[in-house]
Write a protein that holds these residues in place. Structure first.
Motif, PDB file in Angstrom:
ATOM      1  N   SER A 102       0.701  -1.201   0.057  1.00  0.00           N
ATOM      2  CA  SER A 102      -0.093  -0.283  -0.025  1.00  0.00           C
ATOM      3  C   SER A 102       0.602   1.320  -0.026  1.00  0.00           C
ATOM      4  O   SER A 102       1.788   1.239   0.953  1.00  0.00           O
ATOM      5  CB  SER A 102      -1.107  -0.589   1.154  1.00  0.00           C
ATOM      6  OG  SER A 102      -2.272  -0.942   1.288  1.00  0.00           O
ATOM      7  N   MET A 104       1.400   4.404   1.590  1.00  0.00           N
ATOM      8  CA  MET A 104       0.278   5.549   2.609  1.00  0.00           C
ATOM      9  C   MET A 104       1.037   7.032   2.737  1.00  0.00           C
ATOM     10  O   MET A 104       2.460   7.491   2.331  1.00  0.00           O
ATOM     11  CB  MET A 104       0.852   4.595   3.843  1.00  0.00           C
ATOM     12  CG  MET A 104       0.856   2.670   3.814  1.00  0.00           C
ATOM     13  SD  MET A 104      -1.139   2.728   3.955  1.00  0.00           S
ATOM     14  CE  MET A 104      -1.681   3.545   5.210  1.00  0.00           C
ATOM     15  N   HIS A 229       5.591   9.384   4.111  1.00  0.00           N
ATOM     16  CA  HIS A 229       4.762   8.278   2.197  1.00  0.00           C
ATOM     17  C   HIS A 229       5.321   7.068   2.945  1.00  0.00           C
ATOM     18  O   HIS A 229       6.629   7.018   3.637  1.00  0.00           O
ATOM     19  CB  HIS A 229       4.634   8.594   1.444  1.00  0.00           C
ATOM     20  CG  HIS A 229       7.122   8.780   0.461  1.00  0.00           C
ATOM     21  ND1 HIS A 229       6.767   7.865   0.053  1.00  0.00           N
ATOM     22  CD2 HIS A 229       7.373   9.869   1.286  1.00  0.00           C
ATOM     23  CE1 HIS A 229       8.283   7.929  -0.511  1.00  0.00           C
ATOM     24  NE2 HIS A 229       8.539   9.391   0.585  1.00  0.00           N
ATOM     25  N   SER A 232       4.065   0.323   1.918  1.00  0.00           N
ATOM     26  CA  SER A 232       3.408  -0.971   3.534  1.00  0.00           C
ATOM     27  C   SER A 232       2.802  -2.161   3.106  1.00  0.00           C
ATOM     28  O   SER A 232       1.935  -2.351   2.728  1.00  0.00           O
ATOM     29  CB  SER A 232       2.674  -0.286   4.455  1.00  0.00           C
ATOM     30  OG  SER A 232       3.593   1.712   4.768  1.00  0.00           O
ATOM     31  N   ARG A 237       0.631  -1.369   7.669  1.00  0.00           N
ATOM     32  CA  ARG A 237      -0.126  -0.604   7.338  1.00  0.00           C
ATOM     33  C   ARG A 237      -1.137  -0.315   7.828  1.00  0.00           C
ATOM     34  O   ARG A 237      -1.444   0.534   8.477  1.00  0.00           O
ATOM     35  CB  ARG A 237      -1.072  -1.401   5.594  1.00  0.00           C
ATOM     36  CG  ARG A 237      -1.919  -0.295   5.050  1.00  0.00           C
ATOM     37  CD  ARG A 237      -2.566  -1.189   4.200  1.00  0.00           C
ATOM     38  NE  ARG A 237      -3.906  -2.360   4.593  1.00  0.00           N
ATOM     39  CZ  ARG A 237      -4.607  -2.338   5.434  1.00  0.00           C
ATOM     40  NH1 ARG A 237      -5.302  -1.705   5.987  1.00  0.00           N
ATOM     41  NH2 ARG A 237      -4.676  -3.362   5.610  1.00  0.00           N
ATOM     42  N   GLU A 241      -2.083   3.369   9.353  1.00  0.00           N
ATOM     43  CA  GLU A 241      -3.349   4.334   9.159  1.00  0.00           C
ATOM     44  C   GLU A 241      -4.247   4.681  10.427  1.00  0.00           C
ATOM     45  O   GLU A 241      -4.339   5.411  10.978  1.00  0.00           O
ATOM     46  CB  GLU A 241      -4.209   2.638   8.609  1.00  0.00           C
ATOM     47  CG  GLU A 241      -4.623   2.455   7.414  1.00  0.00           C
ATOM     48  CD  GLU A 241      -5.401   1.242   6.807  1.00  0.00           C
ATOM     49  OE1 GLU A 241      -5.796   2.109   5.780  1.00  0.00           O
ATOM     50  OE2 GLU A 241      -5.563   0.123   7.836  1.00  0.00           O
ATOM     51  N   LEU A 245      -2.277   8.086   8.616  1.00  0.00           N
ATOM     52  CA  LEU A 245      -1.783   8.146   7.142  1.00  0.00           C
ATOM     53  C   LEU A 245      -3.286   7.169   6.295  1.00  0.00           C
ATOM     54  O   LEU A 245      -3.491   6.490   6.619  1.00  0.00           O
ATOM     55  CB  LEU A 245      -0.781   7.437   6.833  1.00  0.00           C
ATOM     56  CG  LEU A 245       0.969   8.000   6.637  1.00  0.00           C
ATOM     57  CD1 LEU A 245       1.131   8.374   8.110  1.00  0.00           C
ATOM     58  CD2 LEU A 245       2.355   6.942   6.119  1.00  0.00           C
ATOM     59  N   ARG A 247      -4.294   4.850   2.764  1.00  0.00           N
ATOM     60  CA  ARG A 247      -3.757   4.722   1.870  1.00  0.00           C
ATOM     61  C   ARG A 247      -4.377   5.353   0.448  1.00  0.00           C
ATOM     62  O   ARG A 247      -5.717   4.945  -0.162  1.00  0.00           O
ATOM     63  CB  ARG A 247      -4.235   2.939   2.053  1.00  0.00           C
ATOM     64  CG  ARG A 247      -4.052   1.804   0.791  1.00  0.00           C
ATOM     65  CD  ARG A 247      -4.736   1.042   1.033  1.00  0.00           C
ATOM     66  NE  ARG A 247      -4.554  -0.714   0.384  1.00  0.00           N
ATOM     67  CZ  ARG A 247      -5.103  -0.821  -1.279  1.00  0.00           C
ATOM     68  NH1 ARG A 247      -6.028  -0.164  -1.377  1.00  0.00           N
ATOM     69  NH2 ARG A 247      -4.354  -2.030  -1.155  1.00  0.00           N
TER      70      ARG A 247
END
Length: 261
Positions: A102, A104, A229, A232, A237, A241, A245, A247
């Protein structure tokens, strides 16, 4: 907005600051790194149809095959690109897709929070060769690589020698590295990258990676970055999140290794 900033600011020479050479072939950037590594990236494929994509791949592969010093090549794809037939033609040329990750992105200020650490655990930025090698050895162990052959330590030391912006961070206890991470501010952009996250399995779920992320976010703000950035895995991830951050897309690296003669 975040994805547009990513495409505009990071899919340029800013993506490969330690390259030894960069050759343009249409929209492609054919990059060479020390140690015989090739890397293909681009900001987009200029609306190429399937036939044009096939020609671009053939040209890139021919370029790297013609240099016997190149032993492996990564082609970095992004999920939001229009690239008809790219997967199939890369596989036809011997590339193998890695796990999709991902992309991010988020505000550095949102991640620069206080995270409590377990008793006895401290965070610090490392620069000495001995510490960099200990950091690399932990990362190799987590990812199942052999430190004797992975080249991780040498790559980090080489990057550190030529990139004054690179920051290497660890969480440790009693002199043992438990978790690792890099911060890579990107000069001339609003971004800094979070890379190299690795936490020993027995130490996961204790907040170490989140604390390292927060420490790097504070360092990114001090360096003038607005956004963070990261590419991930599914391990990191959810943590990013929860830290704020988003996706915005995906990336899948395809890898080619020169056959042994």
């Amino acid at each position: 907005m975040l994805l547009a900033a990513y495409d505009d600011q990071l899919r340029t020479d800013a993506e490969t600051p330690s390259a030894t050479s960069v050759v343009r072939r249409g929209p492609l950037r054919l990059v060479t790194f020390a140690g015989g590594r090739g890397f293909v990236t681009y900001a987009g494929l200029d609306g190429a149809d399937a036939a044009a994509v096939r020609d671009l791949v053939a040209e890139a592969v021919g370029y790297y095959r013609s240099d016997p010093a190149i032993t492996r090549v990564e082609w970095k794809t992004r999920g939001h690109d229009h690239a008809p037939g790219l997967h199939d033609v890369l596989v036809e040329h011997g590339f193998i897709p890695d796990e999709t990750e991902s992309i991010m992105i988020g505000a550095a200020a949102a991640l620069a929070v206080d995270v409590p650490l377990p008793d006895g655990v401290t965070l610090r930025r490392v620069t000495a060769e001995r510490d960099v090698r200990a950091m690399a050895a932990t990362a190799d162990e987590v990812f199942g690589d052999d430190p004797a052959t992975s080249g991780t330590a040498e790559a980090l030391l080489r990057r550190q020698a030529i990139d004054p912006h690179l920051e290497l961070w660890v969480a440790e206890a009693d002199g043992v590295v438990l978790s690792t991470g890099r911060l890579e501010p990107v000069p001339g952009t609003q971004f800094a990258g979070l890379w190299g996250g690795a936490t020993r399995p027995e130490c996961r779920g204790r907040g170490l990676y989140r604390a390292l992320t927060a420490a790097r976010a504070r360092a990114a703000l001090a360096a003038g970055a607005t956004y963070l950035h990261s590419d991930s895995t599914e391990f990191s991830r959810p943590i990013l999140e929860r830290s704020g951050l988003l996706r915005v897309s995906t990336t899948t690296p395809y890898r080619w290794v020169r056959p042994e003669s």
